[in-house]
Design a protein around this motif. Structure first.
Motif, PDB file in Angstrom:
ATOM      1  N   LEU A 157       0.852  -1.183   0.000  1.00 27.17           N
ATOM      2  CA  LEU A 157       0.000   0.000   0.000  1.00 27.17           C
ATOM      3  C   LEU A 157       0.890   1.235   0.000  1.00 27.17           C
ATOM      4  N   GLY A 158       0.713   2.087  -0.975  1.00 31.57           N
ATOM      5  CA  GLY A 158       1.545   3.274  -1.049  1.00 31.57           C
ATOM      6  C   GLY A 158       2.917   2.958  -1.624  1.00 31.57           C
ATOM      7  N   THR A 159       3.799   3.901  -1.495  1.00 28.75           N
ATOM      8  CA  THR A 159       5.147   3.782  -2.053  1.00 28.75           C
ATOM      9  C   THR A 159       6.143   3.446  -0.954  1.00 28.75           C
ATOM     10  N   PRO A 160       6.893   2.339  -1.098  1.00 31.55           N
ATOM     11  CA  PRO A 160       7.893   2.029  -0.072  1.00 31.55           C
ATOM     12  C   PRO A 160       9.047   3.021  -0.120  1.00 31.55           C
ATOM     13  N   THR A 161       9.747   3.139   0.988  1.00 33.74           N
ATOM     14  CA  THR A 161      10.924   4.008   1.041  1.00 33.74           C
ATOM     15  C   THR A 161      12.168   3.148   1.199  1.00 33.74           C
ATOM     16  N   VAL A 162      13.226   3.548   0.522  1.00 33.47           N
ATOM     17  CA  VAL A 162      14.513   2.852   0.591  1.00 33.47           C
ATOM     18  C   VAL A 162      15.597   3.898   0.760  1.00 33.47           C
ATOM     19  N   GLY A 163      16.462   3.714   1.763  1.00 24.64           N
ATOM     20  CA  GLY A 163      17.529   4.684   1.936  1.00 24.64           C
ATOM     21  C   GLY A 163      18.427   4.363   3.107  1.00 24.64           C
ATOM     22  N   PRO A 164      19.526   5.077   3.237  1.00 24.47           N
ATOM     23  CA  PRO A 164      20.473   4.855   4.329  1.00 24.47           C
ATOM     24  C   PRO A 164      19.962   5.428   5.639  1.00 24.47           C
ATOM     25  N   ALA A 165      20.416   4.847   6.743  1.00 28.19           N
ATOM     26  CA  ALA A 165      20.023   5.310   8.075  1.00 28.19           C
ATOM     27  C   ALA A 165      21.019   4.786   9.090  1.00 28.19           C
ATOM     28  N   VAL A 166      20.862   5.256  10.321  1.00 28.63           N
ATOM     29  CA  VAL A 166      21.614   4.712  11.451  1.00 28.63           C
ATOM     30  C   VAL A 166      20.741   3.648  12.117  1.00 28.63           C
ATOM     31  N   THR A 203       4.204  -0.454   3.978  1.00 35.61           N
ATOM     32  CA  THR A 203       2.951  -0.798   4.635  1.00 35.61           C
ATOM     33  C   THR A 203       2.217  -1.789   3.745  1.00 35.61           C
ATOM     34  N   LEU A 204       1.704  -2.863   4.351  1.00 40.58           N
ATOM     35  CA  LEU A 204       1.031  -3.921   3.598  1.00 40.58           C
ATOM     36  C   LEU A 204      -0.400  -4.066   4.079  1.00 40.58           C
ATOM     37  N   GLY A 205      -1.269  -4.501   3.187  1.00 40.36           N
ATOM     38  CA  GLY A 205      -2.651  -4.683   3.592  1.00 40.36           C
ATOM     39  C   GLY A 205      -3.517  -5.205   2.471  1.00 40.36           C
ATOM     40  N   ILE A 206      -4.809  -4.906   2.562  1.00 46.70           N
ATOM     41  CA  ILE A 206      -5.802  -5.442   1.636  1.00 46.70           C
ATOM     42  C   ILE A 206      -6.323  -4.299   0.780  1.00 46.70           C
ATOM     43  N   PRO A 207      -6.045  -4.296  -0.517  1.00 48.85           N
ATOM     44  CA  PRO A 207      -6.543  -3.219  -1.376  1.00 48.85           C
ATOM     45  C   PRO A 207      -8.071  -3.240  -1.443  1.00 48.85           C
ATOM     46  N   GLY A 208      -8.667  -2.063  -1.388  1.00 42.94           N
ATOM     47  CA  GLY A 208     -10.104  -1.961  -1.586  1.00 42.94           C
ATOM     48  C   GLY A 208     -10.966  -2.394  -0.431  1.00 42.94           C
ATOM     49  N   GLU A 209     -10.408  -2.630   0.726  1.00 41.27           N
ATOM     50  CA  GLU A 209     -11.200  -3.052   1.889  1.00 41.27           C
ATOM     51  C   GLU A 209     -11.796  -1.832   2.573  1.00 41.27           C
ATOM     52  N   GLY A 210     -13.087  -1.888   2.948  1.00 40.39           N
ATOM     53  CA  GLY A 210     -13.728  -0.776   3.639  1.00 40.39           C
ATOM     54  C   GLY A 210     -14.254   0.259   2.663  1.00 40.39           C
ATOM     55  N   SER A 211     -14.923   1.270   3.170  1.00 36.40           N
ATOM     56  CA  SER A 211     -15.465   2.327   2.324  1.00 36.40           C
ATOM     57  C   SER A 211     -15.643   3.585   3.162  1.00 36.40           C
ATOM     58  N   ASP A 212     -15.733   4.726   2.475  1.00 36.51           N
ATOM     59  CA  ASP A 212     -15.993   5.977   3.179  1.00 36.51           C
ATOM     60  C   ASP A 212     -17.425   6.419   2.891  1.00 36.51           C
ATOM     61  N   ARG A 213     -17.775   7.624   3.304  1.00 34.11           N
ATOM     62  CA  ARG A 213     -19.163   8.075   3.187  1.00 34.11           C
ATOM     63  C   ARG A 213     -19.625   8.170   1.735  1.00 34.11           C
ATOM     64  N   SER A 214     -18.704   8.402   0.820  1.00 30.00           N
ATOM     65  CA  SER A 214     -19.072   8.523  -0.587  1.00 30.00           C
ATOM     66  C   SER A 214     -19.240   7.168  -1.261  1.00 30.00           C
ATOM     67  N   GLY A 215     -18.932   6.089  -0.546  1.00 29.49           N
ATOM     68  CA  GLY A 215     -19.059   4.754  -1.120  1.00 29.49           C
ATOM     69  C   GLY A 215     -17.815   4.259  -1.824  1.00 29.49           C
ATOM     70  N   ARG A 216     -16.795   5.104  -1.912  1.00 29.35           N
ATOM     71  CA  ARG A 216     -15.550   4.670  -2.560  1.00 29.35           C
ATOM     72  C   ARG A 216     -14.832   3.645  -1.697  1.00 29.35           C
ATOM     73  N   ARG A 217     -14.259   2.647  -2.326  1.00 30.70           N
ATOM     74  CA  ARG A 217     -13.516   1.625  -1.611  1.00 30.70           C
ATOM     75  C   ARG A 217     -12.127   2.153  -1.291  1.00 30.70           C
ATOM     76  N   ARG A 218     -11.579   1.748  -0.160  1.00 32.86           N
ATOM     77  CA  ARG A 218     -10.252   2.202   0.219  1.00 32.86           C
ATOM     78  C   ARG A 218      -9.472   1.029   0.797  1.00 32.86           C
ATOM     79  N   PRO A 219      -8.152   1.056   0.684  1.00 34.23           N
ATOM     80  CA  PRO A 219      -7.348  -0.055   1.204  1.00 34.23           C
ATOM     81  C   PRO A 219      -7.377  -0.121   2.722  1.00 34.23           C
ATOM     82  N   GLN A 220      -7.166  -1.328   3.237  1.00 31.32           N
ATOM     83  CA  GLN A 220      -7.116  -1.536   4.679  1.00 31.32           C
ATOM     84  C   GLN A 220      -5.696  -1.922   5.074  1.00 31.32           C
ATOM     85  N   PRO A 221      -4.939  -1.028   5.727  1.00 31.46           N
ATOM     86  CA  PRO A 221      -3.583  -1.406   6.161  1.00 31.46           C
ATOM     87  C   PRO A 221      -3.649  -2.458   7.262  1.00 31.46           C
TER      88      PRO A 221
END
Length: 213
Positions: free
Chosen positions: A62-71, A94-112
């Motif tokens: 879900l979303g864009t993963p980040t890759v980079g140096p760190a301590v 972040t991993l999860g289920i695409p399209g799980e759940g909905s908001d007030r407009s009825g659009r489906r949204r991912p569930q992390p």
């Protein structure tokens, strides 16, 4: 009753897993009986590579993963046998289920469902540059490391618990201070050198870890 009493009641019910604050919806009643996922922690393999949890096998990025140096955080440095302040490459997603759940407009949204933060010692990235690549190929980094090492990896996993901070609240949609299950799995080369520590965090109210004894 006072506003403070209401807030305290909501906070208690949230901690007990009976309600959950939901953006745009207010507070949602979850019910008195939770049905958490059965999470069995083992090493599995299919045509796509290694995986460690059958329940999470179908989770998507879900979303864009980040890759980079760190301590390396102190506990991660210890697990990777690095000095305090040692350098690592971090792959965070972040991993999860695409399209799980909905908001007030009825659009489906991912569930992390879980976060996964992998730490690789800088010396491995220097010897195996694909560690920092966006696309690590079929089988992922575990297959690339095994090909480079000329032998199989082994894993040790520890389970603990942490409280959700602001970052986990945003990424997992849990209340600040909610209990999270934390799995930290360390992958080691055939010669015993650790090459990855992955920190996985899951809403404790949504999972049960099952082990056959």
């Amino acid at each position: 009753v006072s506003d403070q009493t209401v807030r305290t009641a909501y906070r208690t019910l949230t901690i007990e897993g009976l309600v959950r604050p939901s953006h745009g919806k207010g507070t949602v009643v979850l019910g008195a009986v939770l049905e958490p996922e059965d999470r069995r922690r083992e090493v599995y393999r299919d045509e796509l590579g290694y995986y460690f949890d059958r329940a999470a096998k179908g989770y998507k990025l879900l979303g864009t993963p980040t890759v980079g140096p760190a301590v390396a955080p102190p506990d991660i440095a210890r697990r990777l046998r690095l000095p305090l302040g040692g350098g690592v490459v971090v792959r965070d997603r972040t991993l999860g289920i695409p399209g799980e759940g909905s908001d007030r407009s009825g659009r489906r949204r991912p569930q992390p469902m879980q976060t996964a933060t992998s730490y690789y010692p800088q010396w491995l990235a220097d010897e195996l540059p694909i560690v920092v690549a966006a696309d690590t190929g079929l089988g992922g980094l575990y297959d690339r490391v095994e090909e480079w090492a000329g032998g199989p990896l082994s894993w040790v996993e520890a389970q603990g618990a942490v409280l959700a901070d602001a970052d986990m609240k945003k990424r997992l949609g849990v209340p600040l201070g909610a209990a999270l299950v934390r799995w930290v799995r360390v992958a080691s080369l055939p010669d015993g050198r650790p090459v990855e520590a992955i920190d996985i965090r899951v809403d404790a109210a949504r999972v049960e870890t099952v082990m056959e004894l």
